[in-house]
Design an enzyme around this catalytic site. Sequence first.
Site, PDB file in Angstrom:
ATOM      1  N   SER A  24     103.627 -47.393  34.079  1.00  0.00           N
ATOM      2  CA  SER A  24     102.492 -47.589  34.968  1.00  0.00           C
ATOM      3  C   SER A  24     102.180 -49.228  34.938  1.00  0.00           C
ATOM      4  CB  SER A  24     101.336 -46.559  34.250  1.00  0.00           C
ATOM      5  OG  SER A  24     101.125 -47.170  32.944  1.00  0.00           O
TER       6      SER A  24
ATOM      7  N   TYR B 235     101.273 -45.673  38.718  1.00  0.00           N
ATOM      8  CA  TYR B 235      99.874 -45.011  38.476  1.00  0.00           C
ATOM      9  C   TYR B 235      98.917 -45.784  37.458  1.00  0.00           C
ATOM     10  CZ  TYR B 235     101.924 -43.418  34.083  1.00  0.00           C
ATOM     11  OH  TYR B 235     102.672 -43.248  32.818  1.00  0.00           O
TER      12      TYR B 235
END
Length: 131
Positions: A25, A58
């Site tokens: 991420s 993300y």
Amino acid sequence: MHRTFLFSKIHHCTLTETNLEYVGSISIDQTLLDAAGIVPYEQVQVVNMNNGERLVTYAIPAPADSGAVELNGAAARLGTRGDRVIIMTYAQLTSEEIAGFEPQVVLVDQDNRVIEGQPVVNSSTPELCLT
């Protein structure tokens, strides 16, 4: 029918760290997430202005007001500390939702602090090139 539009953008932030060993991420200062309306674990696209790399991952929150923007896991190979990046989210909008819609654009300084009194996006100042 739904169409895909830019929903929010954190423009010209600076990578503060890369961490290849992290599980994945991009870590982003919670203050920046809040300003852009990005929620933890939301999909983001990251565009590296220094090398042209683009990735989808993300967002995870970093401590508020830390200025942290960190590529983690395999994404750490796509940038280096000091690179300038743009972080974007998108939304699926219906025809009814499109009318009057404007994305949330957050401008930051070299320390990843929100620039207060930001210029209006799509204004009559094309030299700003914000969108």
